[in-house]
Enzyme design. Sequence first.
Site, short mmCIF file in Angstrom:
data_model
loop_
_atom_site.label_atom_id
_atom_site.label_comp_id
_atom_site.label_asym_id
_atom_site.label_seq_id
_atom_site.Cartn_x
_atom_site.Cartn_y
_atom_site.Cartn_z
N HIS A 94 0.81 -1.22 0.00
CA HIS A 94 0.00 0.00 0.00
C HIS A 94 0.85 1.27 0.00
CE1 HIS A 94 0.43 -0.07 4.52
NE2 HIS A 94 0.46 1.24 4.31
N ASP A 124 0.29 -7.60 1.61
CA ASP A 124 0.66 -6.20 1.73
C ASP A 124 2.18 -6.04 1.69
OD1 ASP A 124 0.26 -3.48 1.86
OD2 ASP A 124 0.10 -3.41 4.05
N SER A 203 4.71 2.62 7.87
CA SER A 203 4.37 1.45 7.07
C SER A 203 5.56 1.00 6.24
CB SER A 203 3.19 1.77 6.16
OG SER A 203 2.01 1.96 6.89
#
Length: 360
Positions: A94, A124, A203
Amino acid sequence: MLAAAVAFLFLMQSAPAALRSATAEPRVVTPRGDLAADERATIELFRNARDSVVFITTRQRVADFWTRNVYTVPRGGGSGFVWDEAGHIVTNFHVIEGASEATIQLADGRQASARLVGVSPQHDLAVLRIGGAGFAIPRRVPIGTSRDLQVGQNVFAIGNPFGLDWTLTKGIVSALDRSLPNESGPDIRHLIQTDAAINPGNSGGPLLDSAGRLIGVNTAIYSPSGASAGIGFAVPVDTVMRVVPQLIATGRYARPALGIDSDDEINDSLKRTFGVDGVFVLRVEPGSGAERAGLKAAARTVRGVVPGDVVVALAGKPVSRFGDLQARLDDYRIGEAVELTLLRAGERRKITVALGAGTE
């Protein structure tokens, strides 16, 4: 109030000299002594891992409707870490999703354009690559394991929350084997839950154990406000070790698949209609393990939908969502056989299906 303040100042200025010091000496500094052992260990961990962590910024190409000029605009950013000496960088899918270009900033200040190697939305995860002739690749982050993690262990996250680069946060393993729904495919399973502060920008950064080894990739937070609320999640390193080599070798992850198709939205509607909790088979792929095992798909007639097989359990464990069923298959290998429990015309039966290679 103003009159009282003026009167107070007047009294101070007219106070006897004995109440005021001629000179004001600075306070004496109290020696701190040695840092605690855990503090020294944390400092050493950060120093050893910092160079392995990178900051990723992405841009997206857009076209002006009137002029037809194509230009790029900032899209977002996140963190990543060096995987190997070839310059592969691991981050979250993402972080780079929808981007047309990405720039990597290293801890020593260098910047480099990154090339996309492969992605696995199901986990992911994404792999980028930097470097070339004469480009010095930073040290790699040491690899640990996640299968032996225990709730209560100390963990450390390094990333770039809100663009505040190379930030270290500390916490514990709060829970193990968590799952998050994934709108674009199978659920993300086996996640590590931690209370180490994870925020936008973290992230893709590494989650480390107290030995400084990679045990996870920071991926998401649970927070109504969008900022850290003490519930963060990381993809476990055992998953990373299985997926990343495939991405480097082929650019994609071949997931184990039954060869059936369903849809969670349609599935929910069928469950309410027929009062059955399970995964309704909507399509069976020709030549798949499911077809060879004799699975039957639902059929549409003039009177509505006639249900075929409904998968209610995988290896004896109940399933009720297609995303959950797909995610659980990731615990197996392509070519391996799995046992399904079905409802067919109201009767419960078990069959064995050989897993094929699916695509993401």
